[in-house]
Design a protein around this motif. Structure first.
Motif, PDB file in Angstrom:
ATOM      1  N   ARG A 126       0.833  -1.209   0.000  1.00 38.12           N
ATOM      2  CA  ARG A 126       0.000   0.000   0.000  1.00 38.12           C
ATOM      3  C   ARG A 126       0.867   1.258   0.000  1.00 38.12           C
ATOM      4  N   ILE A 127       1.930   1.246   0.796  1.00 38.00           N
ATOM      5  CA  ILE A 127       2.808   2.419   0.855  1.00 38.00           C
ATOM      6  C   ILE A 127       3.531   2.602  -0.477  1.00 38.00           C
ATOM      7  N   LEU A 128       4.054   1.524  -1.020  1.00 41.33           N
ATOM      8  CA  LEU A 128       4.797   1.600  -2.277  1.00 41.33           C
ATOM      9  C   LEU A 128       3.896   2.029  -3.424  1.00 41.33           C
ATOM     10  N   LYS A 129       2.645   1.589  -3.387  1.00 38.55           N
ATOM     11  CA  LYS A 129       1.684   2.033  -4.401  1.00 38.55           C
ATOM     12  C   LYS A 129       1.538   3.551  -4.359  1.00 38.55           C
ATOM     13  N   GLY A 130       1.533   4.113  -3.148  1.00 37.17           N
ATOM     14  CA  GLY A 130       1.438   5.559  -2.999  1.00 37.17           C
ATOM     15  C   GLY A 130       2.632   6.298  -3.578  1.00 37.17           C
ATOM     16  N   HIS A 147       5.513   0.099  -9.422  1.00 37.12           N
ATOM     17  CA  HIS A 147       4.879  -1.082  -9.989  1.00 37.12           C
ATOM     18  C   HIS A 147       5.148  -2.247  -9.038  1.00 37.12           C
ATOM     19  N   LEU A 148       4.140  -3.058  -8.786  1.00 41.53           N
ATOM     20  CA  LEU A 148       4.238  -4.097  -7.770  1.00 41.53           C
ATOM     21  C   LEU A 148       4.190  -5.490  -8.380  1.00 41.53           C
ATOM     22  N   LEU A 149       5.215  -6.279  -8.092  1.00 35.36           N
ATOM     23  CA  LEU A 149       5.209  -7.703  -8.385  1.00 35.36           C
ATOM     24  C   LEU A 149       5.185  -8.451  -7.060  1.00 35.36           C
ATOM     25  N   GLY A 150       4.485  -9.565  -7.035  1.00 34.82           N
ATOM     26  CA  GLY A 150       4.399 -10.327  -5.790  1.00 34.82           C
ATOM     27  C   GLY A 150       4.575 -11.805  -6.017  1.00 34.82           C
ATOM     28  N   TYR A 151       5.165 -12.458  -5.009  1.00 30.39           N
ATOM     29  CA  TYR A 151       5.229 -13.909  -5.000  1.00 30.39           C
ATOM     30  C   TYR A 151       4.713 -14.386  -3.657  1.00 30.39           C
ATOM     31  N   ASP A 152       3.742 -15.280  -3.693  1.00 28.76           N
ATOM     32  CA  ASP A 152       3.192 -15.838  -2.460  1.00 28.76           C
ATOM     33  C   ASP A 152       2.414 -17.102  -2.813  1.00 28.76           C
ATOM     34  N   PRO A 153       2.680 -18.229  -2.139  1.00 27.98           N
ATOM     35  CA  PRO A 153       1.897 -19.445  -2.404  1.00 27.98           C
ATOM     36  C   PRO A 153       0.412 -19.259  -2.114  1.00 27.98           C
ATOM     37  N   CYS A 154       0.076 -18.246  -1.296  1.00 26.97           N
ATOM     38  CA  CYS A 154      -1.320 -17.965  -0.957  1.00 26.97           C
ATOM     39  C   CYS A 154      -1.643 -16.536  -1.391  1.00 26.97           C
ATOM     40  N   PRO A 155      -2.011 -16.332  -2.652  1.00 30.73           N
ATOM     41  CA  PRO A 155      -2.277 -14.979  -3.150  1.00 30.73           C
ATOM     42  C   PRO A 155      -3.390 -14.298  -2.368  1.00 30.73           C
ATOM     43  N   HIS A 156      -3.311 -12.967  -2.282  1.00 29.65           N
ATOM     44  CA  HIS A 156      -4.294 -12.182  -1.547  1.00 29.65           C
ATOM     45  C   HIS A 156      -4.975 -11.207  -2.506  1.00 29.65           C
ATOM     46  N   HIS A 157      -6.294 -11.165  -2.446  1.00 30.61           N
ATOM     47  CA  HIS A 157      -7.048 -10.331  -3.383  1.00 30.61           C
ATOM     48  C   HIS A 157      -6.698  -8.854  -3.252  1.00 30.61           C
ATOM     49  N   GLU A 158      -6.325  -8.411  -2.031  1.00 34.03           N
ATOM     50  CA  GLU A 158      -6.021  -6.990  -1.858  1.00 34.03           C
ATOM     51  C   GLU A 158      -4.787  -6.586  -2.656  1.00 34.03           C
ATOM     52  N   PHE A 159      -3.828  -7.486  -2.793  1.00 34.61           N
ATOM     53  CA  PHE A 159      -2.637  -7.172  -3.580  1.00 34.61           C
ATOM     54  C   PHE A 159      -3.025  -6.935  -5.042  1.00 34.61           C
ATOM     55  N   GLU A 186      -5.985  -5.935  -6.038  1.00 29.04           N
ATOM     56  CA  GLU A 186      -6.764  -4.699  -6.068  1.00 29.04           C
ATOM     57  C   GLU A 186      -5.874  -3.458  -6.052  1.00 29.04           C
ATOM     58  N   LEU A 187      -4.675  -3.592  -5.489  1.00 32.31           N
ATOM     59  CA  LEU A 187      -3.716  -2.490  -5.493  1.00 32.31           C
ATOM     60  C   LEU A 187      -3.013  -2.338  -6.843  1.00 32.31           C
ATOM     61  N   GLY A 188      -3.312  -3.248  -7.753  1.00 38.51           N
ATOM     62  CA  GLY A 188      -2.644  -3.225  -9.048  1.00 38.51           C
ATOM     63  C   GLY A 188      -1.433  -4.125  -9.114  1.00 38.51           C
TER      64      GLY A 188
END
Length: 335
Positions: A161-165, A169-181, A183-185
């Motif tokens: 959320r802070i980095l989006k502000g 650009h956000l890339l993520g790795y997680d075995p359990c993806p989260h919808h909020e990530f 939604e942040l783009g």
């Protein structure tokens, strides 16, 4: 209930005493780690409260059990320092604080990023010496940069959320993806894509046998030249030897650490009058593009309050045979 606190400091005592409306008896062993040699100090206690660098293996847990300890409370999110299988075999429930103002660690993550980038720590020292030269202090805009977040739990999401502000650009790795990530783009990708495309990589995952030394020679080889690496999670996620080699070759352009693999003998202690014999830690300190803080990411007024309240509530629920969502033995599956 009588609770013995190990690896305690004055700020722990202040926060737990303030949260102790249960009127429990709190015993604080200041600056004393919990391990098999010190476990006997908890004699007569119903519970112990441990921190990140305490060592709760079978021997330690068994000695605690023999001294009458029934419950193990961790005042932290990580639990890699506890033998959960041994705890279950000894019928000693273990509880933790999985979330405590995740913004505390997220904001510290950004402090490391901004300080390394704009070199405000070096500029501060220069100005105090009346040196106002800007040579060597060149930074880059965070806006438009790609940040790879490994782990998008509560702290990873708060960081996102802070980095989006900042316009990252956000890339993520997680075995359990989260919808909020999403939604942040943010975009979920595999680890190789994170390594290959990120200008900044920040670790926000627990330490498990599977991700031990995940930042190793192979991972570093895949990263961009001059990448920034930040770790506010657990020290053993990083192979220190490989990271030193990457710093020397300039593959790694910036390194920010709030945790360190061998921190147990260093962090949370005043060693200003001692000789530190950890050669790898000393080598890290010689690099001008390395910034290390002593596991202080959690250290805010709000986080200490949350940790104390949740820890005491966890123990209250155990003592009353009430369900406790923060009990860890469920992670082992059915016995």
């Amino acid at each position: 209930m009588r609770i013995s606190f190990f690896s305690a400091h004055p700020y722990d005592e202040a926060s737990f005493q303030a949260a102790n409306h249960y009127q429990y008896e709190l015993i604080f062993f200041n600056d004393t780690p919990l391990n098999p040699a010190t476990a006997s100090m908890a004699a007569g206690s119903d519970a112990i409260c441990a921190f990140v660098n305490d060592h709760l293996d079978y021997e330690c847990l068994n000695r605690l059990k023999n001294k009458g300890v029934k419950w193990i409370a961790l005042r932290c999110a990580g639990f890699n320092n506890v033998d959960l299988a041994a705890a279950r075999a000894l019928n000693m429930p273990v509880v933790s604080v999985p979330t405590y103002t995740p913004e505390a660690v997220a904001e510290h993550t950004l402090a490391l990023i901004l300080t390394l980038n704009r070199q405000t720590h070096r500029a501060f020292n220069r100005v105090r010496e009346n040196n106002f030269s800007l040579n060597g202090l060149l930074g880059f805009n965070l806006h438009g940069r790609t940040v790879g977040l490994i782990g998008t739990g509560q702290i990873g999401l708060a960081s996102a959320r802070i980095l989006k502000g900042f316009g990252c650009h956000l890339l993520g790795y997680d075995p359990c993806p989260h919808h909020e990530f999403l939604e942040l783009g943010g975009q979920y990708v595999d680890l190789s894509t994170v390594y290959q495309n990120s200008d900044i990589i920040s670790l926000h995952c627990p330490l498990t046998p599977e991700n031990y030394h995940m930042i190793n020679v192979d991972a570093l080889t895949q990263m961009k030249d001059g990448v920034m690496l930040i770790n506010t999670s657990r020290g053993a996620l990083i192979d220190t030897t490989a990271v030193i080699a990457a710093l020397k070759s300039r593959k790694l352009g910036y390194l920010g650490l709030d945790v360190y693999e061998q921190e147990a003998q260093l962090f949370f202690h005043d060693l200003s009058e001692e000789i530190i014999t950890d050669d790898e830690f000393q080598r890290l300190l010689t690099f001008p593009n390395v910034l290390i803080t002593g596991h202080q990411g959690f250290f805010t007024q709000e986080a200490l309050k949350d940790i104390a309240q949740t820890t005491l509530e966890n123990l209250f629920r155990l003592s009353q045979d009430l369900p406790c969502d923060n009990e860890l033995t469920h992670l082992l599956g059915e016995p």
